[in-house]
Design a protein around this motif. Structure first.
Motif, short mmCIF file in Angstrom:
data_model
loop_
_atom_site.label_atom_id
_atom_site.label_comp_id
_atom_site.label_asym_id
_atom_site.label_seq_id
_atom_site.Cartn_x
_atom_site.Cartn_y
_atom_site.Cartn_z
N LEU A 1 0.81 -1.21 0.00
CA LEU A 1 0.00 0.00 0.00
C LEU A 1 0.84 1.27 0.00
N ALA A 2 2.10 1.14 0.37
CA ALA A 2 2.97 2.30 0.36
C ALA A 2 3.27 2.76 -1.05
N GLY A 3 2.85 2.01 -2.03
CA GLY A 3 3.06 2.38 -3.43
C GLY A 3 4.23 1.64 -4.01
N SER A 4 4.40 1.82 -5.27
CA SER A 4 5.46 1.08 -5.95
C SER A 4 6.84 1.63 -5.62
N GLY A 5 6.90 2.83 -5.11
CA GLY A 5 8.19 3.41 -4.77
C GLY A 5 8.91 3.98 -5.98
N TYR B 1 9.20 -1.75 -14.56
CA TYR B 1 9.48 -3.05 -13.95
C TYR B 1 8.89 -3.12 -12.55
N VAL B 2 9.13 -2.09 -11.74
CA VAL B 2 8.61 -2.07 -10.38
C VAL B 2 7.08 -2.11 -10.40
N ASP B 3 6.47 -1.34 -11.30
CA ASP B 3 5.01 -1.36 -11.40
C ASP B 3 4.49 -2.75 -11.77
N SER B 4 5.15 -3.41 -12.71
CA SER B 4 4.68 -4.75 -13.10
C SER B 4 4.90 -5.75 -11.97
N MET B 5 5.94 -5.60 -11.22
CA MET B 5 6.22 -6.53 -10.12
C MET B 5 5.32 -6.25 -8.91
N THR B 6 4.75 -5.05 -8.81
CA THR B 6 3.82 -4.76 -7.72
C THR B 6 2.63 -5.71 -7.79
N ALA B 7 2.12 -5.95 -8.97
CA ALA B 7 1.00 -6.89 -9.14
C ALA B 7 1.45 -8.31 -8.80
N MET C 1 3.83 -9.16 -6.70
CA MET C 1 3.97 -9.24 -5.25
C MET C 1 2.62 -9.36 -4.56
N LYS C 2 1.63 -8.63 -5.03
CA LYS C 2 0.29 -8.73 -4.44
C LYS C 2 -0.28 -10.13 -4.66
N ALA C 3 -0.08 -10.68 -5.85
CA ALA C 3 -0.57 -12.03 -6.13
C ALA C 3 0.09 -13.05 -5.22
N TRP C 4 1.40 -12.91 -5.01
CA TRP C 4 2.09 -13.83 -4.10
C TRP C 4 1.61 -13.64 -2.67
N ASP D 1 -1.31 -12.76 -1.69
CA ASP D 1 -2.62 -13.40 -1.61
C ASP D 1 -2.48 -14.92 -1.58
N LYS D 2 -1.63 -15.48 -2.45
CA LYS D 2 -1.44 -16.93 -2.51
C LYS D 2 -0.90 -17.47 -1.19
N VAL D 3 0.16 -16.86 -0.70
CA VAL D 3 0.79 -17.34 0.53
C VAL D 3 -0.16 -17.15 1.71
N GLY D 4 -0.83 -16.03 1.76
CA GLY D 4 -1.78 -15.78 2.85
C GLY D 4 -2.94 -16.77 2.83
N ASP D 5 -3.49 -17.04 1.66
CA ASP D 5 -4.59 -18.00 1.54
C ASP D 5 -4.14 -19.40 1.97
N TRP D 6 -2.96 -19.78 1.53
CA TRP D 6 -2.46 -21.11 1.88
C TRP D 6 -2.26 -21.21 3.39
N THR D 7 -1.68 -20.21 3.99
CA THR D 7 -1.45 -20.22 5.42
C THR D 7 -2.77 -20.33 6.19
#
Length: 133
Positions: free
Chosen positions: A15-19, A40-46, A48-51, A53-59
């Motif tokens: 949420l702090a933004g892409s930086g 690159y940072v903007d594309s990786m922001t999505a 990182m959010k997907a990961w 969500d994935k890791v949080g859901d699995w946990t």
């Protein structure tokens, strides 16, 4: 005992933004380099959010293992996933703050840690599949 590393406060990181604005201002990169780094940072922001969500859901869906051997394998797998996730978040933060001179090294480090996270995730899949059989 389940690890508490995975459900870290990633929301603040994302949420702090892409930086990218901070990166462009502090690095003194040329306009072309700024644009490439920001994209690159903007594309990786999505990613990182997907990961997150994935890791949080699995946990959140973890259940007790059926046997001690399976439980130990699951704990090792969860620990590896936790460590890989922590490394990705660390390298992500460093990438967003990288100077022009250090950007490529930071990008390579981030991509390596992201690959390690994907391998840990695949290992988790294999362990989960083994538990169900």
């Amino acid at each position: 005992m389940r690890s508490t590393l995975v459900p870290l406060a990633l929301a603040g990181l994302l949420l702090a933004g892409s930086g990218s604005a901070t990166m462009a201002q502090s690095t003194g990169q040329s306009a072309g380099e700024d644009t490439r780094a920001e994209a690159y940072v903007d594309s990786m922001t999505a990613t990182m959010k997907a990961w997150a969500d994935k890791v949080g859901d699995w946990t959140a869906r973890q259940v007790d293992a059926a046997s001690d051997a399976t439980a130990k394998a699951g704990e090792r797998t969860e620990e590896a996933l936790d460590q890989a996730w922590v490394a990705v978040k660390r390298d992500w933060a460093q990438l967003k703050e990288a100077s022009a001179e250090g950007y490529e090294v930071a990008q390579d480090r981030f991509e390596e840690s992201l690959d390690a996270l994907e391998r840990a995730w695949d290992e988790r899949d294999e362990t989960t599949t083994t538990k169900k059989n």
